[in-house]
Design an enzyme around this catalytic site. Structure first.
Site, short mmCIF file in Angstrom:
data_model
loop_
_atom_site.label_atom_id
_atom_site.label_comp_id
_atom_site.label_asym_id
_atom_site.label_seq_id
_atom_site.Cartn_x
_atom_site.Cartn_y
_atom_site.Cartn_z
N SER A 182 12.55 9.59 -1.39
CA SER A 182 11.23 9.03 -1.08
C SER A 182 10.43 8.61 -2.30
O SER A 182 9.55 7.77 -2.18
CB SER A 182 10.43 10.03 -0.25
OG SER A 182 10.32 11.26 -0.93
N HIS A 210 13.22 7.83 5.44
CA HIS A 210 12.82 6.51 4.92
C HIS A 210 13.84 5.43 5.24
O HIS A 210 13.63 4.27 4.86
CB HIS A 210 12.57 6.58 3.41
CG HIS A 210 11.25 7.19 3.09
ND1 HIS A 210 10.07 6.47 3.11
CD2 HIS A 210 10.91 8.46 2.80
CE1 HIS A 210 9.06 7.27 2.82
NE2 HIS A 210 9.54 8.48 2.62
N LYS A 241 7.11 6.82 10.08
CA LYS A 241 7.07 5.82 9.00
C LYS A 241 7.34 4.45 9.62
O LYS A 241 6.41 3.88 10.20
CB LYS A 241 8.06 6.24 7.91
CG LYS A 241 7.71 7.63 7.35
CD LYS A 241 8.58 8.04 6.20
CE LYS A 241 8.48 9.52 5.89
NZ LYS A 241 7.15 9.98 5.49
#
Ligand SMILES: Cc1ncc(COP(=O)(O)O)c(C=O)c1O
Length: 393
Positions: A182, A210, A241
């Site tokens: 990340s 991610h 996300k």
């Protein structure tokens, strides 16, 4: 008069201020978008994980509103008592199909998915072999499990192998990596780690927070990107996300998911997602399947912005994803870079120790599919100006 028993916290905070490690929270005055307003300043936003612009996508908004109208704002219970709604089951079915696995369980966040899973499946007799840059939620899960923790240098598969060679063959072992790291934006070496897990009988786990919505076909993640289907025992993804809402999930076999229903503490002891969140996440999977062009746009923007930063002469590390660090050195310099960029109309958060090593403080940039070329060029111009000012380029 009673002395404040928490007075030592003030001392700790003062120490942070002296080391330039004290953080002020930036306050978002508008929607979480590519161009928005923080602290009453209009900025190009390079700090959110909203990779695909789904936080404000009309289809997600509509489904969330309908869910509130029909089902209200909360579930009033944990999943295992009265808090499982049909839409939670639908989301899990959809995710399992999307990830090409037998079953999925959704948690309140990616953090609880990691921490709840690792702590549930391991005991103090077991061992975890973990990349040094794995996410904090993995580290906390390892600690909660009380298993022995063996850390290998970042992406160093040979070092992981040496650790494994020193362990008893019959000990239960978990080999674990982030899919996308990340803070650096580089990828875990999944093919080599899967091979090592197979050679040594490890459970293989990947945290794809991610990568969800970003890598692989329609955003299926790094397992799909590397063609590792069937070779990763436990996949974690996030709904917070690229998916634009909130939550995390674990994907794997029916037995794994059934076990987590009985033993994962966040699943057992914390209330389930409100209807609006579950409905928005279901709509997000439909968007990934039906509008894959938003992922193509994300990658076009990523290439444009990354190459622009490199042309300017910044140290952008080894990123392979839309996360691009701009490494500034010490924390004071990184925070100065972030603050000056903000004054110039660009929000790129400074990231300092202990999140990254002391001499690798940086600002972290994330482009999204919804940034326009003008947004990105504006940001590059600001980086060029401030970078020169601070002697970074
Ligand atoms: C690698 C990684 N795993 C897990 C998480 C946690 O995800 P969530 O924000 O859904 O709790 C994050 C978020 O910061 C992350 O970067």
């Amino acid at each position: 008069m009673r002395q404040d028993p928490l007075s030592y916290l003030g001392d700790e905070l003062n120490a942070l201020k002296q080391q330039n490690l004290y953080r002020h929270l930036r306050v978002l005055d508008d929607e979480q978008k590519a161009h928005t307003s923080f602290d009453h300043r209009s900025v190009v936003n390079l700090s959110s994980n909203n990779y695909l612009g789904l936080t404000t996508h009309p289809r997600l908004r509509q489904k969330a509103l309908e869910a509130v109208e029909k089902f209200g704002v909360g579930t009033g219970s944990v999943r295992t008592i009265a808090g499982t709604m049909a839409m939670h089951m639908e989301l899990e079915r959809k995710l399992a199909e999307f990830k090409n696995v037998e079953a999925v369980v959704v948690f309140q966040s990616g953090f609880t998915a990691n921490a709840g899973t690792v702590s549930a499946i391991l005991t103090k007799d077991d061992v975890v072999i973990s990349d040094e840059l794995n996410h904090a939620s993995i580290i906390d899960g390892c600690r909660l499990s009380r298993a022995a923790i063996k850390v290998f240098p970042h992406k160093d598969v040979d070092a992981a192998r040496r650790i494994l060679q020193g362990l008893p063959a019959d000990q239960r072992k978990l080999l674990i990596t982030d899919g996308v790291f990340s803070m650096d934006g580089d990828l875990g070496p999944l093919p080599a780690l899967c091979e090592l897990a197979e050679e040594t009988g490890c459970i293989m786990m990947v945290d794809d927070a991610h990568a969800s919505g970003v890598f692989g076909k329609n955003g299926r993640g790094t397992i799909d990107h590397f063609g590792m289907h069937g070779r990763v025992d436990i996949q974690v993804g996030t709904l917070s996300k690229a998916i634009g809402a909130l939550g995390g999930y674990v994907a794997g076999t029916k037995a794994l998911i059934d076990f987590l229903h009985h033993r994962a503490r966040p699943f057992l002891f914390s209330t389930s997602h409100p209807p609006a969140v579950a409905a928005a996440c279901i709509a997000a999977i439909d968007v990934l399947l039906e509008e894959p062009e938003i992922i193509d746009r994300l990658w076009e923007n990523t290439r444009f912005f990354k190459s622009g930063l490199e042309r300017l002469g910044f140290d952008t590390g080894l990123s392979e994803s839309p996360i691009t660090p701009v490494i500034a050195g010490d924390s004071a310099r990184a925070m100065k870079l972030s603050d000056r960029l903000f004054e110039e109309g660009v929000f790129a958060q400074g990231i300092v120790f202990p999140t990254v090593a002391k001499d690798k403080a940086r600002v972290r940039t994330i482009v999204t599919s919804t940034h326009t070329r003008e947004d990105l060029q504006f940001a590059l111009d600001a980086f060029g100006k401030v970078g020169k000012e601070l002697g970074l380029v």
